[in-house]
Scaffold this motif. Structure first.
Motif, mmCIF file in Angstrom:
data_model
loop_
_atom_site.group_PDB
_atom_site.id
_atom_site.type_symbol
_atom_site.label_atom_id
_atom_site.label_comp_id
_atom_site.label_asym_id
_atom_site.label_seq_id
_atom_site.Cartn_x
_atom_site.Cartn_y
_atom_site.Cartn_z
ATOM 1 N N VAL A 57 22.824 2.054 1.588
ATOM 2 C CA VAL A 57 21.585 2.430 1.437
ATOM 3 C C VAL A 57 20.530 1.919 2.627
ATOM 4 O O VAL A 57 21.028 0.217 2.889
ATOM 5 C CB VAL A 57 20.880 1.844 0.231
ATOM 6 N N HIS A 58 19.727 2.435 3.273
ATOM 7 C CA HIS A 58 18.891 1.982 4.386
ATOM 8 C C HIS A 58 17.404 1.998 3.698
ATOM 9 O O HIS A 58 17.157 3.265 3.227
ATOM 10 C CB HIS A 58 18.822 2.951 5.753
ATOM 11 N N LEU A 59 16.763 0.762 3.960
ATOM 12 C CA LEU A 59 15.153 0.861 3.506
ATOM 13 C C LEU A 59 14.284 0.490 4.639
ATOM 14 O O LEU A 59 14.945 -0.332 5.665
ATOM 15 C CB LEU A 59 15.163 -0.367 2.430
ATOM 16 N N CYS A 60 13.328 1.244 4.733
ATOM 17 C CA CYS A 60 12.199 0.628 5.860
ATOM 18 C C CYS A 60 10.829 0.986 5.271
ATOM 19 O O CYS A 60 10.636 2.215 4.624
ATOM 20 C CB CYS A 60 12.686 1.325 7.055
ATOM 21 N N GLY A 61 10.089 0.121 5.058
ATOM 22 C CA GLY A 61 8.477 0.353 4.605
ATOM 23 C C GLY A 61 7.967 -0.969 4.486
ATOM 24 O O GLY A 61 8.235 -1.993 4.817
ATOM 25 N N PRO A 62 6.766 -1.106 4.067
ATOM 26 C CA PRO A 62 6.206 -2.256 3.627
ATOM 27 C C PRO A 62 6.954 -3.156 2.896
ATOM 28 O O PRO A 62 7.999 -2.956 2.078
ATOM 29 C CB PRO A 62 5.056 -1.966 2.649
ATOM 30 N N ILE A 63 6.839 -4.646 3.093
ATOM 31 C CA ILE A 63 7.835 -5.640 2.374
ATOM 32 C C ILE A 63 7.809 -5.588 0.829
ATOM 33 O O ILE A 63 8.725 -5.626 0.273
ATOM 34 C CB ILE A 63 7.349 -6.985 2.755
ATOM 35 N N THR A 64 6.596 -5.349 0.407
ATOM 36 C CA THR A 64 6.516 -5.290 -1.079
ATOM 37 C C THR A 64 7.342 -3.918 -1.700
ATOM 38 O O THR A 64 8.099 -3.894 -2.790
ATOM 39 C CB THR A 64 5.248 -5.220 -1.744
ATOM 40 N N PHE A 65 7.164 -2.807 -0.929
ATOM 41 C CA PHE A 65 8.028 -1.689 -1.198
ATOM 42 C C PHE A 65 9.532 -1.898 -1.272
ATOM 43 O O PHE A 65 10.222 -1.417 -2.203
ATOM 44 C CB PHE A 65 7.721 -0.531 -0.086
ATOM 45 N N MET A 66 9.812 -2.373 0.045
ATOM 46 C CA MET A 66 11.343 -2.547 0.028
ATOM 47 C C MET A 66 11.914 -3.664 -1.035
ATOM 48 O O MET A 66 13.250 -3.457 -1.426
ATOM 49 C CB MET A 66 11.819 -3.235 1.543
ATOM 50 N N ARG A 67 11.053 -4.541 -1.231
ATOM 51 C CA ARG A 67 11.539 -5.677 -2.300
ATOM 52 C C ARG A 67 11.734 -5.059 -3.865
ATOM 53 O O ARG A 67 12.840 -5.161 -4.472
ATOM 54 C CB ARG A 67 10.483 -6.822 -2.434
ATOM 55 N N ASP A 68 10.852 -4.354 -4.243
ATOM 56 C CA ASP A 68 10.747 -3.509 -5.499
ATOM 57 C C ASP A 68 12.039 -2.505 -5.343
ATOM 58 O O ASP A 68 12.604 -2.209 -6.273
ATOM 59 C CB ASP A 68 9.304 -2.607 -5.605
ATOM 60 N N VAL A 69 12.082 -1.689 -4.324
ATOM 61 C CA VAL A 69 13.211 -0.498 -4.356
ATOM 62 C C VAL A 69 14.610 -1.261 -4.303
ATOM 63 O O VAL A 69 15.539 -0.996 -5.061
ATOM 64 C CB VAL A 69 13.056 0.107 -3.097
ATOM 65 N N ARG A 70 14.675 -2.277 -3.631
ATOM 66 C CA ARG A 70 15.739 -3.233 -3.632
ATOM 67 C C ARG A 70 16.343 -3.622 -4.919
ATOM 68 O O ARG A 70 17.478 -3.542 -5.432
ATOM 69 C CB ARG A 70 16.041 -4.235 -2.560
ATOM 70 N N ALA A 71 15.518 -4.234 -5.679
ATOM 71 C CA ALA A 71 15.585 -4.823 -6.917
ATOM 72 C C ALA A 71 16.030 -3.944 -7.815
ATOM 73 O O ALA A 71 16.988 -4.155 -8.620
ATOM 74 C CB ALA A 71 14.299 -5.690 -7.512
ATOM 75 N N ALA A 72 15.531 -2.550 -7.824
ATOM 76 C CA ALA A 72 15.929 -1.482 -8.635
ATOM 77 C C ALA A 72 17.250 -0.858 -8.508
ATOM 78 O O ALA A 72 17.871 -0.627 -9.275
ATOM 79 C CB ALA A 72 14.651 -0.127 -8.612
ATOM 80 N N LEU A 73 17.433 -1.058 -7.028
ATOM 81 C CA LEU A 73 18.912 -0.350 -6.544
ATOM 82 C C LEU A 73 19.941 -1.594 -7.208
ATOM 83 O O LEU A 73 21.134 -0.833 -7.708
ATOM 84 C CB LEU A 73 19.001 -0.224 -5.046
ATOM 85 N N LEU A 74 19.626 -2.782 -7.089
ATOM 86 C CA LEU A 74 20.664 -3.695 -7.462
ATOM 87 C C LEU A 74 20.932 -3.514 -9.007
ATOM 88 O O LEU A 74 21.875 -3.539 -9.465
ATOM 89 C CB LEU A 74 20.192 -5.184 -7.546
ATOM 90 N N ARG A 75 19.669 -3.247 -9.746
ATOM 91 C CA ARG A 75 19.713 -3.238 -11.387
ATOM 92 C C ARG A 75 20.708 -1.739 -11.567
ATOM 93 O O ARG A 75 21.229 -1.676 -12.639
ATOM 94 C CB ARG A 75 18.378 -2.843 -11.885
ATOM 95 N N ARG A 76 20.538 -0.878 -10.645
ATOM 96 C CA ARG A 76 21.455 0.526 -10.856
ATOM 97 C C ARG A 76 23.136 0.114 -10.261
ATOM 98 O O ARG A 76 23.611 1.200 -10.391
ATOM 99 C CB ARG A 76 20.726 1.472 -10.040
ATOM 100 N N GLY A 77 23.100 -1.179 -10.062
ATOM 101 C CA GLY A 77 24.620 -1.156 -9.675
ATOM 102 C C GLY A 77 25.090 -1.119 -7.855
ATOM 103 O O GLY A 77 26.125 -1.377 -7.843
ATOM 104 N N VAL A 78 23.978 -1.163 -7.415
ATOM 105 C CA VAL A 78 24.363 -1.109 -5.907
ATOM 106 C C VAL A 78 24.520 -2.421 -5.302
ATOM 107 O O VAL A 78 23.871 -3.372 -5.731
ATOM 108 C CB VAL A 78 23.141 -0.333 -4.933
ATOM 109 N N SER A 79 25.671 -2.791 -4.663
ATOM 110 C CA SER A 79 26.040 -3.738 -4.124
ATOM 111 C C SER A 79 24.905 -4.504 -3.041
ATOM 112 O O SER A 79 24.510 -3.617 -2.382
ATOM 113 C CB SER A 79 27.277 -4.178 -3.443
ATOM 114 N N ALA A 80 24.491 -5.748 -3.122
ATOM 115 C CA ALA A 80 23.504 -6.451 -2.388
ATOM 116 C C ALA A 80 23.821 -6.077 -0.845
ATOM 117 O O ALA A 80 23.103 -5.971 0.009
ATOM 118 C CB ALA A 80 23.211 -7.611 -2.534
ATOM 119 N N ASP A 81 25.188 -6.058 -0.424
ATOM 120 C CA ASP A 81 25.828 -5.881 0.832
ATOM 121 C C ASP A 81 25.733 -4.598 1.104
ATOM 122 O O ASP A 81 25.570 -3.986 2.609
ATOM 123 C CB ASP A 81 27.249 -6.442 0.935
#
Length: 387
Positions: free
Chosen positions: A349-373
Motif C-alpha cells: 500500500v502507498h499513501l499520500c495526502g494530509p498527515i491526518t488522512f494518512m494516519r487514519d487510513v494507516r490505522a484502519a489498514l493495520l486493523r484490517r491486517g495489513v502489515s505495517a511494513d
C-alpha cells in the motif's frame, strides 16, 4: 555508538530535554539565522513562522537520542531526512554551524542544568547524528551525479496546464542542454524561486508523470492561508508569475518512498494533491506492468478539485474508487471508508495526502491486517517525522 559516560548523562537528562525540546529549537533557529542569514534560503520560512520546523527538529534530536540509548528504530527517519537535505543542497560544512547553535540553545533554555558534562554528552549525540547524515547524503549526491554546487539547474516551462481548482501543472525541459535525470515513480524534486522580496525559497513537489520521458512534470496546488496564516509564498508565486517559456531552478529527484518493485498487488490511496505521485506510479505500472493488480483510491473535497482526473481514471483501470466530501454525483459521498476498499492478499500500500488522512487510513489498514511494513507513505515538510 554513544560512549558509556555520555550514555549515562543522556539517559538522565533526556526527559528534561524532551520536555523543553520545542523551546530549545525555538531558541536555536533565530540565533543561527541571525549569525548566518545565508541559511534562510535552505528553510521553508512558512514552516518557520508556524513553528512546525522547530517541532520537527526537536522530534528528530530526541528520537535519535532514544535510538542511541535503546536501539529504537531510526533508520527510515534518517533516510528521509538525508533525501530532503540532498534535495536542498545541504553541505557538510553547515553541520558545525547547526551543532554550535543547537548546543548553545540547549544551554540558553536549560541554564545552569547544562554542566560541561551535559553539554559534551549532547554534543556527542549531535555529532553521531550529523556524521551519519553526512555519509548518507554523500552517497545520495554521488548517485545523483551532483554536488551542492551543481545541484540547481535551470529548467524551462514548456507547458503550463490548469488541472483543477487552484492546481496547475508545469512541464519542464532542461534549459542548460543537459540530460533529463532518471527517477523512480513516487519521487519529488525541489523547486527554488526568487520571491519579490528578494529571498530565494525552495519547495518540494512530486513528479506527476511516469519516468522515461524527455521532460519532467510537477503539479502545484496553491496553498491558501487559513485561520489568519498567509498564503503559501512559493505556490502563489508559481501560480501568479510562472508561465510557458519562463525558467525555474530545479534540483535532482529525491525521496525514499518510491513504487515498490516486484509483482505483488499494489493499493494506492491518496487525498487532495497527494494524487500526484500516484499518477506517476500508475503511468509507470501501465507502461511496464499492465497485468499487475492495482487498486486506486482517491479522496477530494469536490470533483472540481480533482487534479489529473481524466488521466487518473484512464491509468487506474477498473479497480478504482473516488470519494468526494461534498457528495458530487460521480463519486462516493463523504470520507474514505477503508473497510470498503478491496484489499488483495499480500498487497503493498502507498499513501499520500494530509498527515491526518494518512494516519487514519494507516490505522484502519493495520486493523484490517495489513502489515505495517507494507504501508509506505511520504510526507512533505516537518510532519515527515511523525510516525
Amino acid at each position: 555508538m554513544l560512549s558509556a559516560a555520555s550514555a549515562a548523562v543522556v539517559r538522565a537528562t533526556l526527559p528534561v530535554v524532551r520536555d523543553h525540546a520545542a523551546e530549545i529549537t525555538a531558541e536555536f533557529y533565530p540565533s543561527m539565522f541571525a549569525a548566518h542569514p545565508e541559511l534562510l534560503n535552505l528553510f521553508n520560512q512558512g514552516n518557520q513562522a508556524s513553528g512546525k520546523q522547530q517541532l520537527a527538529l526537536a522530534a528528530a534530536v530526541v528520537a535519535y537520542a532514544q535510538h542511541l540509548l535503546d536501539g529504537t528504530p531510526f533508520g527510515p527517519i534518517a533516510e528521509r531526512i538525508a533525501h530532503k537535505h540532498v534535495s536542498l543542497g545541504v553541505r557538510p560544512e553547515q553541520y558545525p554551524i547547526v551543532g554550535r547553535h543547537l548546543i548553545g540553545a540547549v544551554a540558553a533554555v536549560l541554564g545552569d542544568a547544562v554542566t560541561p558534562e551535559v553539554a559534551a554528552a549532547w554534543d556527542e549525540v549531535y555529532w553521531l547524528f550529523a556524521v551519519s547524515l553526512i555519509a548518507a547524503e554523500a552517497r545520495l549526491f554521488q548517485t545523483a551525479g551532483v554536488t551542492p554546487d551543481t545541484l540547481w539547474r535551470p529548467w524551462r516551462v514548456a507547458k503550463r496546464a490548469e488541472e483543477a481548482a487552484d492546481t496547475v501543472s508545469f512541464t519542464l525541459l532542461p534549459d542548460d542542454g543537459g540530460p533529463v535525470p532518471a527517477f523512480e515513480p513516487g519521487q519529488y524534486v525541489s523547486v527554488a524561486v526568487d520571491l519579490p522580496d528578494g529571498q530565494r525559497q525552495p519547495r518540494q513537489y512530486s513528479l506527476s508523470q511516469a519516468p522515461g520521458r524527455d521532460e519532467l512534470r510537477i503539479t502545484v496546488r496553491r496553498v491558501r492561508g487559513v485561520d489568519g496564516a498567509p498564503d503559501g509564498a512559493v505556490s502563489s508565486f508559481l501560480h501568479d508569475h510562472v508561465r510557458a517559456d519562463d525558467t525555474v531552478l530545479v534540483g535532482p529527484p529525491a525521496g525514499e518512498v518510491a513504487l515498490q518493485p516486484g509483482d505483488r498487488p499494489v493499493v494506492l490511496i491518496s487525498a487532495g494533491i497527494g494524487i500526484t505521485p500516484m499518477v506517476s506510479m500508475l503511468g509507470h505500472l501501465s507502461a511496464t506492468q499492465p497485468r499487475r493488480t492495482v487498486v486506486a483510491v482517491h479522496a477530494e473535497i469536490s470533483a472540481d478539485r480533482h487534479a489529473h482526473r481524466e488521466e487518473y481514471v484512464r491509468l487506474a483501470g477498473p479497480q478504482q474508487m473516488t470519494w468526494y466530501e461534498n457528495g458530487d454525483g460521480d463519486g462516493r459521498s463523504g470520507r474514505v471508508d477503508v473497510d470498503a476498499i478491496p484489499l488483495p492478499a499480500d498487497a503493498i500500500v502507498h499513501l499520500c495526502g494530509p498527515i491526518t488522512f494518512m494516519r487514519d487510513v494507516r490505522a484502519a489498514l493495520l486493523r484490517r491486517g495489513v502489515s505495517a511494513d507494507d504501508v509506505h507513505y511520504e510526507v512533505f515538510g516537518p510532519g515527515m517525522l511523525e510516525r
